[in-house]
Design an enzyme around this catalytic site. Sequence first.
Site, PDB file in Angstrom:
ATOM      1  N   CYS A   2      55.165 -12.934 -12.658  1.00 13.28           N
ATOM      2  CA  CYS A   2      55.731 -11.739 -11.819  1.00 13.28           C
ATOM      3  C   CYS A   2      56.044 -12.637 -10.554  1.00 13.28           C
ATOM      4  O   CYS A   2      55.813 -13.577 -10.281  1.00 13.28           O
ATOM      5  CB  CYS A   2      54.647 -10.763 -11.667  1.00 13.28           C
ATOM      6  SG  CYS A   2      53.890  -9.882 -12.969  1.00 13.28           S
ATOM      7  N   ARG A  27      61.711 -14.321 -12.805  1.00 16.66           N
ATOM      8  CA  ARG A  27      60.050 -14.456 -12.912  1.00 16.66           C
ATOM      9  C   ARG A  27      59.679 -13.270 -13.944  1.00 16.66           C
ATOM     10  O   ARG A  27      58.650 -13.375 -14.513  1.00 16.66           O
ATOM     11  CB  ARG A  27      59.468 -14.590 -11.968  1.00 16.66           C
ATOM     12  CG  ARG A  27      59.739 -15.950 -11.051  1.00 16.66           C
ATOM     13  CD  ARG A  27      58.648 -15.929  -9.912  1.00 16.66           C
ATOM     14  NE  ARG A  27      57.389 -16.005 -10.261  1.00 16.66           N
ATOM     15  CZ  ARG A  27      56.793 -17.491 -10.139  1.00 16.66           C
ATOM     16  NH1 ARG A  27      57.170 -18.255  -9.987  1.00 16.66           N
ATOM     17  NH2 ARG A  27      55.548 -17.321 -10.364  1.00 16.66           N
ATOM     18  N   ASN A 100      50.116 -11.207  -9.417  1.00 18.61           N
ATOM     19  CA  ASN A 100      50.744 -12.220 -10.515  1.00 18.61           C
ATOM     20  C   ASN A 100      49.576 -12.613 -11.348  1.00 18.61           C
ATOM     21  O   ASN A 100      48.589 -13.352 -10.551  1.00 18.61           O
ATOM     22  CB  ASN A 100      51.664 -13.080  -9.927  1.00 18.61           C
ATOM     23  CG  ASN A 100      52.202 -14.155 -10.951  1.00 18.61           C
ATOM     24  OD1 ASN A 100      52.314 -13.744 -12.019  1.00 18.61           O
ATOM     25  ND2 ASN A 100      52.681 -15.392 -10.562  1.00 18.61           N
ATOM     26  N   GLU A 482      66.464 -26.998 -30.280  1.00 18.09           N
ATOM     27  CA  GLU A 482      66.778 -26.476 -29.152  1.00 18.09           C
ATOM     28  C   GLU A 482      67.895 -25.498 -29.052  1.00 18.09           C
ATOM     29  O   GLU A 482      67.903 -24.418 -28.486  1.00 18.09           O
ATOM     30  CB  GLU A 482      66.896 -27.639 -28.191  1.00 18.09           C
ATOM     31  CG  GLU A 482      67.515 -27.214 -26.644  1.00 18.09           C
ATOM     32  CD  GLU A 482      66.365 -26.362 -25.995  1.00 18.09           C
ATOM     33  OE1 GLU A 482      65.339 -26.055 -26.485  1.00 18.09           O
ATOM     34  OE2 GLU A 482      66.809 -25.945 -24.795  1.00 18.09           O
TER      35      GLU A 482
END
Length: 613
Positions: A2, A27, A100, A482
């Site tokens: 967060c 985030r 967080n 990837e």
Amino acid sequence: MCGIVGYTGRREAPPILLEGLQRLVYRGYDSAGLAVSSNGTLAIRKMAGPVEDLSQDILQTPLRGVAGIGHTRWATHGAPTTLNAHPHTDCSGRIALVHNGIIENADRLRAELSASGHTFRTDTDTEVLAHLIEDAPGECLEDRVRAVIGRVKGSYGIAVVGTAEPGKIVAVRQGSPVLLGLSEGGTFVASDAAAVRSHTDEVVYLLDGDLAVITADGYQIRRGNGTIPLRRPTRVAWSADAVELAGFERYMLKEIFEQPDAIRRTIASWSARNESEDALAQCNLTPLECRTFERIQIVACGTSWHAGLIGRYILEEMTGIPVQVEYASEYRYKCQLPLPGTLTLAISQSGETADTLEALRRAQSEGSHVLGIVNTVGSTIARESDGVMYLAAGPEIGVASTKAFTSQLVALLLLGLTFGEARGALAPPRARELEGELRKLPELVRRSLEVDREIKELAKIVSNPRGFLYLGRGVSFPVALEGALKLKEVSYLHAEGYPAAEMKHGPIALVDDDTPVVFVAPRDGLYRKVLANIQEVKARGGRIIAICAEEDEEEMELARLADHRVHVPCPSDPLLTPVTTVVPLQLLAYHVAMLRGCNVDRPRNLAKSVTVE
Ligand code: F6R
């Protein structure tokens, strides 16, 4: 995971907090909220959905006050609803906090607090903190917060405000990153520098166990029962513009296009240390130590783990040292023998990934020297590693990692070169040749970006298939992984990365005309083998997209087999080819996702920095 931001000063807090939240959305972005101290009360505004909705709401019904805290959430405990959005308050509404991390003993604390008469309004673990502070003894907010810390287990970064001391914010760091921003106009707290960079370039990183008391005039840090001397601030090396879109439609695209510069800077920051001894000293290693390592292990997650897989090819070939690559989340719990003679590389863009951090700690506890390969300066992994090799990619905002990945590859090549020379594993002419190739990479990547238009057209043809297969061999196999990860993350299409020859043992069953098969096929020692694998897919009606070397324009066999060929300039040494072959795969993921209307910078369910286990 967060994002947290707080401000106390002489200016109105809400616009500053909202701007900070905008910078932190990578985030977490499922809900957002603010608490602002004003005239002895706390005004709270929060809602599910993006920060933009909260901003609109505050524009229509303004909040006022010169101190406050804000939060953008990536849900762990409790659904992403308005009720569960932060800030959370105690029963009286006199304490508000943002958090967080995860409170591991939240259930037990909640039961105890409920039994003693507290009313819980949300499903979050965070709310227990507000109720604990409500009951805690102490004259001032910091004493009450300090009293609570001892009762809480888990990892957290928190910022707390209370009505009794309106201009004060108390922040604690225990496992999740928290920094303070210092400026003439006031003091900031945030989970990363992006939130405060437009106001200041002076930050102080909190350490685990720090409790900071922040006012308009500055800060104090307390540890245990005492106050410690002020820490020297760190200067943030990148400018506020680095977190702007700069004319690009999305951060992901901007960051893909920033790769030549990111690579150039990463090479320059290593080569600035003229002698390899200087470069090793930066890693806190001596040439002698570097000659005596018997093993290298790499720990990382996600895209950084893919960089590690490529690193294995690079390091084994350049240094002659056996390398193993571990998912950090698996390594931290596996049965492990002591590690004398082992160098551990902890690779992380954010430097905050909880699993990589724990893997690092475990490797250290087993006697390994840990070298962090990290993008974010001052991050926890950088600080806790025994030595650090910084990438110079600049802040990466798009949730899907792109420029950090290619910079990680370049860092691994530089490390391989330095170690290879120090150990005598690379003959000087070969070392010079590789170095020359490395220096050409920024230009080769710049030219690789020229396929952007072509990929945009290709994306139109393949934007709605059942799924994708990505195949490669040798050093191109992790590139295929990837490519598949990038596509999954941002377009929500299923994609599988596989070693090209291994697909016969299962995934070939997926091949049909509705499953594009992307082959990463640079001209290396396995090229002809890959052609044979392409034949196998072609024979089963697969639609083939080949990522191949520019020099192969005239390659007739590939021209006959592939439905689409995308040519990129490839370095002549195969070890360096992933740095250019990954570029069209990043672009393909981006354009397919855009055509599908996905939010590429904020893909659902993801967050940029995974600071929970
Ligand atoms: C993928 C991606 C993630 C990260 C992973 C590790 O695009 O961004 O898979 O690579 O969460 O993050 P860092 O490198 O910050 O440790």
